[in-house]
Motif scaffolding. Sequence first.
Motif, PDB file in Angstrom:
ATOM      1  N   ALA A  16     -64.923 -72.826 -67.993  1.00 34.76           N
ATOM      2  CA  ALA A  16     -64.069 -73.669 -68.835  1.00 34.76           C
ATOM      3  C   ALA A  16     -62.781 -74.044 -68.117  1.00 34.76           C
ATOM      4  CB  ALA A  16     -63.754 -72.946 -70.141  1.00 34.76           C
ATOM      5  N   ALA A  28     -63.276 -76.674 -65.378  1.00 34.44           N
ATOM      6  CA  ALA A  28     -63.502 -78.033 -65.861  1.00 34.44           C
ATOM      7  C   ALA A  28     -62.282 -78.627 -66.552  1.00 34.44           C
ATOM      8  CB  ALA A  28     -64.692 -78.047 -66.818  1.00 34.44           C
ATOM      9  N   SER A  29     -61.219 -77.848 -66.707  1.00 31.44           N
ATOM     10  CA  SER A  29     -60.052 -78.286 -67.476  1.00 31.44           C
ATOM     11  C   SER A  29     -58.978 -78.883 -66.582  1.00 31.44           C
ATOM     12  CB  SER A  29     -59.457 -77.105 -68.252  1.00 31.44           C
ATOM     13  OG  SER A  29     -60.360 -76.609 -69.200  1.00 31.44           O
ATOM     14  N   ALA A  41     -56.639 -82.755 -70.159  1.00 30.46           N
ATOM     15  CA  ALA A  41     -57.944 -82.685 -70.827  1.00 30.46           C
ATOM     16  C   ALA A  41     -58.520 -81.282 -70.706  1.00 30.46           C
ATOM     17  CB  ALA A  41     -58.899 -83.718 -70.224  1.00 30.46           C
ATOM     18  N   GLN A  58     -60.813 -78.082 -71.453  1.00 31.68           N
ATOM     19  CA  GLN A  58     -62.199 -77.917 -71.868  1.00 31.68           C
ATOM     20  C   GLN A  58     -62.412 -76.488 -72.342  1.00 31.68           C
ATOM     21  OE1 GLN A  58     -64.400 -80.604 -71.882  1.00 31.68           O
ATOM     22  NE2 GLN A  58     -62.509 -81.707 -71.347  1.00 31.68           N
ATOM     23  N   HIS A  59     -63.236 -76.344 -73.389  1.00 33.45           N
ATOM     24  CA  HIS A  59     -63.488 -75.030 -73.965  1.00 33.45           C
ATOM     25  C   HIS A  59     -64.965 -74.875 -74.300  1.00 33.45           C
ATOM     26  CE1 HIS A  59     -59.208 -75.847 -74.871  1.00 33.45           C
ATOM     27  NE2 HIS A  59     -59.041 -74.540 -74.766  1.00 33.45           N
ATOM     28  N   TYR A  60     -65.338 -73.629 -74.506  1.00 35.63           N
ATOM     29  CA  TYR A  60     -66.638 -73.297 -75.069  1.00 35.63           C
ATOM     30  C   TYR A  60     -66.389 -72.416 -76.298  1.00 35.63           C
ATOM     31  CZ  TYR A  60     -68.775 -75.025 -70.773  1.00 35.63           C
ATOM     32  OH  TYR A  60     -69.175 -75.821 -69.726  1.00 35.63           O
ATOM     33  N   GLY A  91     -61.486 -70.638 -72.586  1.00 36.40           N
ATOM     34  CA  GLY A  91     -60.755 -71.806 -72.117  1.00 36.40           C
ATOM     35  C   GLY A  91     -59.254 -71.656 -72.241  1.00 36.40           C
ATOM     36  N   PRO A 137     -69.814 -76.800 -75.995  1.00 37.93           N
ATOM     37  CA  PRO A 137     -68.651 -77.371 -75.314  1.00 37.93           C
ATOM     38  C   PRO A 137     -67.792 -78.143 -76.306  1.00 37.93           C
ATOM     39  CG  PRO A 137     -70.623 -78.651 -74.825  1.00 37.93           C
ATOM     40  CD  PRO A 137     -71.077 -77.471 -75.641  1.00 37.93           C
ATOM     41  N   ALA A 170     -63.672 -79.779 -76.927  1.00 38.44           N
ATOM     42  CA  ALA A 170     -62.427 -80.136 -76.239  1.00 38.44           C
ATOM     43  C   ALA A 170     -61.195 -79.757 -77.058  1.00 38.44           C
ATOM     44  CB  ALA A 170     -62.415 -81.631 -75.928  1.00 38.44           C
ATOM     45  N   ASP A 221     -64.423 -80.925 -83.731  1.00 39.23           N
ATOM     46  CA  ASP A 221     -65.634 -81.285 -82.991  1.00 39.23           C
ATOM     47  C   ASP A 221     -66.780 -81.355 -83.993  1.00 39.23           C
ATOM     48  OD1 ASP A 221     -66.999 -81.224 -80.033  1.00 39.23           O
ATOM     49  OD2 ASP A 221     -68.287 -80.260 -81.529  1.00 39.23           O
TER      50      ASP A 221
END
Length: 688
Positions: free
Chosen positions: A63, A66-67, A71, A73-75, A231, A305, A307, A573
Amino acid sequence: MNPLLKIGLLALLLLVSGCASLSNAERDRAAGIAVQARSTVVECSQADRCALDSPLRGLGGKAFAASTEAAPQHYATIIDEGEVSLVARLNLIRSATRSIDLQTYIFDKDDSARLVLDELLGAARRGVKVRVLIDQLSAISDLEILGALASSHQNFELRVYNPTFGKARLNYFDYAGSVLCCFRRFNQRMHNKLLVIDDALGVVGGRNYQDDYYDWDSEYNFRDRDVLVAGPEVREMAANFDAFWRAPRSVPAERLNDVGGLLLKHGAPPMPPAEFRHPQRIARVSDEANDPAYVTRAFVDTALPVASVRYVADLPRKHRRERPSQPANGQHVTEPQLDALISSAQTEVLLQTPYLVLSKPARKLFSDLRKRAQPPRIVVSSNSLAATDNPIVYALSYKYKRRNLRELGFNIYEYKPFPLDAPVDYRNLLPAPLGEAPPSDGKRSSLIGGSAAGSNARGSAGNGDRRRTEPDAVVDADTTASASPRQATPGPAARRRTDGSVVERRVLRAETRPSFLGTKAVNKPLPVTRTGARMGLHAKSMVVDRRIGVIGTHNFDPRSENYNTEGAVIIDDPVFAEALAQSILRDIHPQNSWTVAPRTKPPVLSGLNYSVGKASEALPVLDFWPWRYATDYEFQPGPDCPAPLRRQHEDFHKCYVAVGDFPEVNVGPKWLLVRMLTAFGAGLVPIL
């Protein structure tokens, strides 16, 4: 009470209680004893502190990789099953490389709690910085254990939040004195539940550290829910924990009067040996926590996933009493955020709370929604009297059923004590002799109607046909009856009672508090008509417009608003929100909940009955009218009733049969007690 008499009684009580108080010099000496006794040996010299190579811990790294700052990113993984959530905690603790922060309201010393304690101490010995913050009222009160933990290792720290009279364990005089001198402060509790690993992964939800939160209690277990987040937002969780850790009300265990007194008198005690009641069960979850294939299947493959993730939580300053002329100074954080989400709803609010008690602001909030030209549908999942751990608080929900249904438009579903399709391994609810595991083939069975991976699982054979947008799927009862706890009988260690319930040990459960004049639980589940382990709802969740999902500790009640500090994860989400919605809708399915609906109108005097009932409801304490506006209904499937209906449907009363106000409660000779609870209990709610 006469002010002079009150002052005299208070002085006497404080004098008696103060006999055990330590001077500042004595506290310093006690703290010195604990510090000197702490081991400095670190068992691992590796940079990663010999952490378990966990695919779940790797999800945090993924996470962050990708962040970006703009922006993140989380899981996020929803964890519904109790024992599975314990496996997640064990795996996360073993995978920590730098730090572990644990914050909780209840911390027992039973199997699950002791297992977690041992894992935390093991992490400290391999070099991980461990901080544990527990609330004083309902957490560890065993002075030997507290003294041992305070003296265990230089990497392990334990603090107690808001200790009344500076003590871990209260007596009768302390409780009475707290009523006279500091009632508000005594009631201000830290209700947050949080586990943060390396500032990268966090667990938030309703679960405390006690067997009944992990489906391990032979009498009563909680249907609860956690969310595991990986994240950048976990840093906000860590920052909030740090604010509580540094708060003046968070006192190191060794500086408490009674713990310090033990250290001064006997020195640093050893940790009492673990005496697990079910060692095979301990071994099973320990093995699963070490199994990368299981961890991947349960927590990584099911991670969604997402955000937009926010962690909102109150701060310790919520417990300051501000003058009316002063601004709130950011005291309340969680409640306004949740209220704003509810007020923004356009089509639907799914609300799950164990205690359906509305404050005046909450009533206005829902009343304003109701006044819209097209008001959103409000669905509430809560406890029945048979399922709740807190029957006195249920009394207020019962008292205002008419208002909640007719004026606020709620669609209310009350959880059954023996749900047929709960997210639980039903073998854990079967009795077993002490020291033996439940019947098992050595592997975890798949959940009845669900996946062991939690609500995010997709494509599993067990739950695909139940993921509906409405609670309208009829599940064949034959597929679940064999696993139901309905047929369970008490084990030999249990004490049988003639009222159908089984009590194996006395514990303080959930929000249940001891009497202000005693130290034992007085508000506990009522007897039911069956034997076996029952379940009660404890999850605190919300879904708005199938777009925003909330999982946290807030009970949506006046205590959470005004007294307790709370926290919640808010995820914007639609995929996550739908997964959470399906989890709640499963709980309100007829196999798991009764539907609350208005009674059929009596042939005569229906208007008079309604008017008298409404007037009785308006009374401040005593609600004497026995013929209620609404009652509980059970769905009766058949050729003309193939699927569950909403209570507003014209054929509702053709497909549902009334089962009474208190189904499955073993009223019997306790009928008067139950009526007194529902009549007078409403007046007691503010102090519970």
